[in-house]
Design a protein around this motif. Structure first.
Motif, PDB file in Angstrom:
ATOM      1  N   GLY A   1       0.818  -1.202   0.000  1.00  0.00           N
ATOM      2  CA  GLY A   1       0.000   0.000   0.000  1.00  0.00           C
ATOM      3  C   GLY A   1       0.858   1.259   0.000  1.00  0.00           C
ATOM      4  O   GLY A   1       2.037   1.235  -0.386  1.00  0.00           O
ATOM      5  N   ASN A   2       0.284   2.360   0.420  1.00  0.00           N
ATOM      6  CA  ASN A   2       1.009   3.633   0.487  1.00  0.00           C
ATOM      7  C   ASN A   2       1.988   3.629   1.659  1.00  0.00           C
ATOM      8  O   ASN A   2       1.628   3.218   2.774  1.00  0.00           O
ATOM      9  CB  ASN A   2       0.039   4.802   0.636  1.00  0.00           C
ATOM     10  CG  ASN A   2      -0.777   5.031  -0.632  1.00  0.00           C
ATOM     11  OD1 ASN A   2      -0.225   5.116  -1.720  1.00  0.00           O
ATOM     12  ND2 ASN A   2      -2.097   5.109  -0.482  1.00  0.00           N
ATOM     13  N   ILE A   3       3.191   4.103   1.380  1.00  0.00           N
ATOM     14  CA  ILE A   3       4.263   4.091   2.388  1.00  0.00           C
ATOM     15  C   ILE A   3       4.817   5.506   2.572  1.00  0.00           C
ATOM     16  O   ILE A   3       5.005   6.253   1.596  1.00  0.00           O
ATOM     17  CB  ILE A   3       5.403   3.153   1.960  1.00  0.00           C
ATOM     18  CG1 ILE A   3       4.886   1.720   1.816  1.00  0.00           C
ATOM     19  CG2 ILE A   3       6.560   3.202   2.955  1.00  0.00           C
ATOM     20  CD1 ILE A   3       5.932   0.758   1.284  1.00  0.00           C
ATOM     21  N   VAL A   4       5.095   5.845   3.816  1.00  0.00           N
ATOM     22  CA  VAL A   4       5.789   7.101   4.152  1.00  0.00           C
ATOM     23  C   VAL A   4       6.946   6.762   5.078  1.00  0.00           C
ATOM     24  O   VAL A   4       6.773   6.031   6.058  1.00  0.00           O
ATOM     25  CB  VAL A   4       4.846   8.110   4.832  1.00  0.00           C
ATOM     26  CG1 VAL A   4       5.652   9.308   5.359  1.00  0.00           C
ATOM     27  CG2 VAL A   4       3.773   8.587   3.869  1.00  0.00           C
ATOM     28  N   GLU A   5       8.121   7.306   4.753  1.00  0.00           N
ATOM     29  CA  GLU A   5       9.297   7.142   5.617  1.00  0.00           C
ATOM     30  C   GLU A   5       9.750   8.510   6.113  1.00  0.00           C
ATOM     31  O   GLU A   5       9.743   9.491   5.362  1.00  0.00           O
ATOM     32  CB  GLU A   5      10.448   6.469   4.867  1.00  0.00           C
ATOM     33  CG  GLU A   5      10.196   5.015   4.535  1.00  0.00           C
ATOM     34  CD  GLU A   5      11.398   4.349   3.874  1.00  0.00           C
ATOM     35  OE1 GLU A   5      11.301   3.150   3.568  1.00  0.00           O
ATOM     36  OE2 GLU A   5      12.426   5.030   3.678  1.00  0.00           O
TER      37      GLU A   5
END
Length: 241
Positions: A169-173
Motif C-alpha cells: 500500500g502507500n508508504i511514508v518514511e
C-alpha cells in the motif's frame, strides 16, 4: 657709581630671563624629540581612560541601588535579568511516541518477531504472503471496529520517501536524528510531501488497507530502524514512557 651698577643689573635681568627661557624651551624640545615620549604618553592616556571606564562600570549598579541617593532597581528589571539566566542552555531530545492519537482505542494485531520468544508468539509474528513466510519487522495496529484512524509522526524529522507499492500500500518514511527512521505502511489520505519537515504528533496520513494483510482490514504497519537495523517499536516506545 651705585646708580650705574643698578642700571647694569636692570639691563642684564631681561637677558638672563630670556636665556633661561631659551634653555627651558630647548630642554622640552629635546625631551619631546625623543621617539619613546609620545608612545609612552599615548599608552598612559589609554590606561587612564580604561581605568575610569572600569571604575564607573563596576560602580554603576551600586549607584542605582545606593540608599543615600534614594534610587532602586525596579523588580521588573531584576525579574528580566533572572529570567535570562534561567533559560536552559540545552534542550532535551524527544522520546519516540506511538504513531496514533488514542493508543488505548487500538489493538496490536501483529507484534515484532522476537527470536527469544516462545513458539506461539513467533508464529503470530510471521507475515505470510503468496506462500512465503517472513518474520515481522514491525507492529500492526487496528481499530476493533475496523474504523480508520489518524496516523501521526512518532518523532520529529524529515519525510524522505512517499511511495505506493501494490502489496504494502502507500508508504511514508521519515528520517530522524541519531540514525532513527520510522516507516508507516498501509496508508490512505497522505497529508505530507517529500522533504517536508514534520513535528512529532503531526498527522501524516490515515490508516488504510493493503494486499499484504487483506484479512486485517483497515490497519497501520509501523516499523522503526536504528542505523538500518529493525528494532522492536513496542520495547522502544515503552522504555521511553
Amino acid at each position: 657709581m651705585n646708580d650705574n651698577k643698578k642700571e647694569n643689573q636692570h639691563e642684564q635681568t631681561p637677558e638672563n630671563k630670556e636665556g633661561a627661557t631659551n634653555v627651558q624651551a630647548g630642554s622640552w624640545k629635546r625631551f619631546f624629540g625623543k621617539k619613546w615620549v609620545f608612545p609612552a604618553m599615548y599608552l598612559a592616556a589609554v590606561v587612564l581612560i580604561v581605568s575610569f571606564m572600569v571604575y564607573f562600570q563596576s560602580n554603576d549598579q551600586t549607584s542605582l541601588t545606593d540608599p543615600e541617593l534614594g534610587l532602586e532597581v525596579s523588580d521588573e528589571m531584576n525579574n528580566s535579568s533572572d529570567s535570562e539566566l534561567d533559560v536552559p542552555v540545552t534542550v532535551s531530545a524527544e522520546s519516540i511516541a506511538w504513531p496514533v492519537d488514542n493508543r488505548d482505542d487500538l489493538e496490536i494485531i501483529r507484534h515484532f518477531y522476537d527470536e527469544n520468544g516462545d513458539n506461539e508468539s513467533k508464529q503470530a509474528a510471521v507475515v505470510e504472503f503468496d506462500g512465503t513466510m517472513t518474520p515481522s519487522i514491525g507492529i500492526s495496529l487496528s481499530h476493533p471496529d475496523d474504523e480508520t484512524f489518524d496516523v501521526l509522526a512518532a518523532l520529529s524529522g524529515k519525510v524522505t520517501r512517499i511511495e505506493k507499492i501494490p502489496v504494502a500500500g502507500n508508504i511514508v518514511e521519515i528520517m530522524h536524528e541519531d540514525g532513527l527512521k520510522t516507516v508507516y505502511q498501509s496508508l490512505t489520505e497522505i497529508q505530507v510531501e517529500m522533504d517536508q519537515e514534520v513535528q512529532q504528533g503531526d498527522k501524516i496520513a490515515e490508516a488504510g488497507t493493503n494486499e499484504l494483510d487483506k484479512e486485517f482490514g483497515v490497519h497501520l504497519d509501523f516499523e522503526i530502524y536504528q542505523n538500518g537495523e529493525a528494532v522492536n517499536p513496542e520495547q522502544l516506545i515503552q522504555s521511553n514512557e
